[in-house]
Scaffold this motif. Structure first.
Motif, PDB file in Angstrom:
ATOM      1  N   GLU A 122       0.839  -1.207   0.000  1.00  0.00           N
ATOM      2  CA  GLU A 122       0.000   0.000   0.000  1.00  0.00           C
ATOM      3  C   GLU A 122       0.869   1.250   0.000  1.00  0.00           C
ATOM      4  O   GLU A 122       0.551   2.227  -0.683  1.00  0.00           O
ATOM      5  N   HIS A 125       2.045   1.777  -3.584  1.00  0.00           N
ATOM      6  CA  HIS A 125       0.950   2.274  -4.432  1.00  0.00           C
ATOM      7  C   HIS A 125       0.597   3.723  -4.095  1.00  0.00           C
ATOM      8  O   HIS A 125       0.403   4.538  -5.003  1.00  0.00           O
ATOM      9  N   ALA A 126       0.507   4.029  -2.816  1.00  0.00           N
ATOM     10  CA  ALA A 126       0.149   5.387  -2.408  1.00  0.00           C
ATOM     11  C   ALA A 126       1.185   6.395  -2.901  1.00  0.00           C
ATOM     12  O   ALA A 126       0.828   7.477  -3.379  1.00  0.00           O
ATOM     13  N   PHE A 128       3.267   6.048  -5.537  1.00  0.00           N
ATOM     14  CA  PHE A 128       3.166   6.164  -6.995  1.00  0.00           C
ATOM     15  C   PHE A 128       1.924   6.954  -7.410  1.00  0.00           C
ATOM     16  O   PHE A 128       1.961   7.721  -8.374  1.00  0.00           O
ATOM     17  N   ASP A 129       0.825   6.770  -6.667  1.00  0.00           N
ATOM     18  CA  ASP A 129      -0.422   7.466  -6.982  1.00  0.00           C
ATOM     19  C   ASP A 129      -0.484   8.873  -6.382  1.00  0.00           C
ATOM     20  O   ASP A 129      -1.471   9.578  -6.583  1.00  0.00           O
ATOM     21  N   LYS A 130       0.550   9.254  -5.614  1.00  0.00           N
ATOM     22  CA  LYS A 130       0.616  10.562  -4.958  1.00  0.00           C
ATOM     23  C   LYS A 130      -0.616  10.819  -4.081  1.00  0.00           C
ATOM     24  O   LYS A 130      -1.278  11.840  -4.187  1.00  0.00           O
ATOM     25  N   ARG A 131      -0.915   9.853  -3.239  1.00  0.00           N
ATOM     26  CA  ARG A 131      -2.058   9.957  -2.332  1.00  0.00           C
ATOM     27  C   ARG A 131      -1.656   9.435  -0.959  1.00  0.00           C
ATOM     28  O   ARG A 131      -0.610   8.818  -0.790  1.00  0.00           O
TER      29      ARG A 131
END
Length: 140
Positions: A122, A125-126, A128-131
């Motif tokens: 997670e 992913h976070a 890479f997704d800038k979240r």
């Protein structure tokens, strides 16, 4: 992490009053500053400014609003994987007394438990997704 504003003054004041540092003072200070600095501050009880405390390693940083700065850092840490933060805490707490070999083994064990875990994936992913991450809770 220790924050102060630039008007803060510090002292190891006990010797001024004929006492010694207590409540873990001698044990904590030796991990924050060099021995010669701890001895000088303890023996003299002199008052010194925040800039010196920062240079000595007694505080982390000088901030206009130390409380706000500390809260911002706490929020940043709270946004990380709780499993990662707890593992890092365990390693850093043990680092003061662990032999290097034992410390490296503990580090490898902690890393092995984290790599490929749901929270580690997670985090990737976070980022890479800038979240913000959506991490699973750590059981107590």
């Amino acid at each position: 992490m220790r924050y102060a504003d630039k008007s803060t003054r510090f002292s190891v004041r006990e010797t001024h009053w004929g006492l010694i540092p207590d409540m873990c003072g001698t044990q904590l200070m030796r991990h924050l500053a060099r021995e010669d600095i701890v001895r000088e501050l303890t023996y003299t009880a002199r008052i010194f400014p925040a800039e010196e405390a920062l240079a000595f390693g007694l505080i982390t940083r000088i901030a206009e609003d130390p409380r706000a700065e500390a809260l911002a850092i706490a929020l940043d840490i709270a946004g990380k994987s709780p499993h990662t933060i707890r593992a890092a805490k365990r390693l850093l707490n043990a680092a003061c007394t662990a032999e290097p070999e034992a410390g490296l083994i503990a580090e490898a064990n902690e890393q092995e438990a984290l790599i490929g875990s749901a929270n580690q994936i997670e985090a990737v992913h976070a980022n890479f997704d800038k979240r913000a991450g959506n991490f699973a809770e750590v059981s107590a």
